[in-house]
Design an enzyme around this catalytic site. Sequence first.
Site, mmCIF file in Angstrom:
data_model
loop_
_atom_site.group_PDB
_atom_site.id
_atom_site.type_symbol
_atom_site.label_atom_id
_atom_site.label_comp_id
_atom_site.label_asym_id
_atom_site.label_seq_id
_atom_site.Cartn_x
_atom_site.Cartn_y
_atom_site.Cartn_z
ATOM 1 C CG ASP A 1 135.795 -55.873 61.933
ATOM 2 O OD1 ASP A 1 135.232 -54.854 61.464
ATOM 3 O OD2 ASP A 1 136.638 -55.821 62.848
ATOM 4 C CG HIS A 2 132.263 -56.425 64.982
ATOM 5 N ND1 HIS A 2 133.355 -57.271 64.863
ATOM 6 C CD2 HIS A 2 132.521 -55.629 66.044
ATOM 7 C CE1 HIS A 2 134.214 -56.986 65.834
ATOM 8 N NE2 HIS A 2 133.730 -55.996 66.558
ATOM 9 N NE ARG B 1 159.831 -42.237 41.017
ATOM 10 C CZ ARG B 1 158.858 -41.573 40.396
ATOM 11 N NH1 ARG B 1 158.640 -41.782 39.112
ATOM 12 N NH2 ARG B 1 158.109 -40.704 41.051
ATOM 13 C CG HIS B 2 156.203 -45.792 41.357
ATOM 14 N ND1 HIS B 2 156.636 -45.260 42.553
ATOM 15 C CD2 HIS B 2 155.993 -44.743 40.522
ATOM 16 C CE1 HIS B 2 156.670 -43.944 42.458
ATOM 17 N NE2 HIS B 2 156.293 -43.603 41.231
ATOM 18 C CB CYS C 1 138.461 -53.663 60.656
ATOM 19 S SG CYS C 1 140.030 -52.780 60.780
ATOM 20 C CG HIS D 1 153.743 -43.022 43.716
ATOM 21 N ND1 HIS D 1 154.455 -42.099 44.458
ATOM 22 C CD2 HIS D 1 153.591 -42.472 42.474
ATOM 23 C CE1 HIS D 1 154.733 -41.040 43.699
ATOM 24 N NE2 HIS D 1 154.210 -41.235 42.504
ATOM 25 C CB THR E 1 141.115 -48.320 63.055
ATOM 26 O OG1 THR E 1 141.720 -49.630 63.056
ATOM 27 C CG2 THR E 1 140.602 -47.988 64.449
#
Length: 144
Positions: free
Chosen positions: A8-9, A132-133, A65, A98, A67
């Site tokens: 985004d901006h 396991r992952h 974005c 993982h 954050t």
Amino acid sequence: MKISIASDHGGFELKEQIKKHFLSQGITLQDLGTHSADSCDYPDIAHKMVPAILNKNADLGILICGTGIGISIAANRFKGIRAAILYDDFTAEMAKKHNNANIMVFGGRTMKFEDVIRRINIFLNTEFEGGRHNTRLAKIEEGI
Ligand code: RB5
């Protein structure tokens, strides 16, 4: 490997820097927008990336974005999407090892360009451990 990128901006400037960096190494990232610093809605941007990943038009995505939070929440609403905010180098490694993330997420207002490039390279140079992952990732897809 095909990598798509979108922001985004709030992530526009960082997106342009990342594209330029990879282009200088002969790697073109597929740009899904936004194409200016004008305000836009991060869910619309996530919704452009999601089909690219699910339809295998891209092997991996990079979403940005301000954050990294809003755009990762929006992308992670979709089955098959594993969008991870790579907030440090260890996280960048573990997101592949993982979680086998298929979208790397960054914050244009919270992260430095050099750190982001280093984390992308760590992610790309790390192998998914499987085992396991795989069981855990399958449980995410199953839901409740
Ligand atoms: C846009 O101002 C900002 O809210 C967005 O880029 C993002 O940080 C949301 O999580």
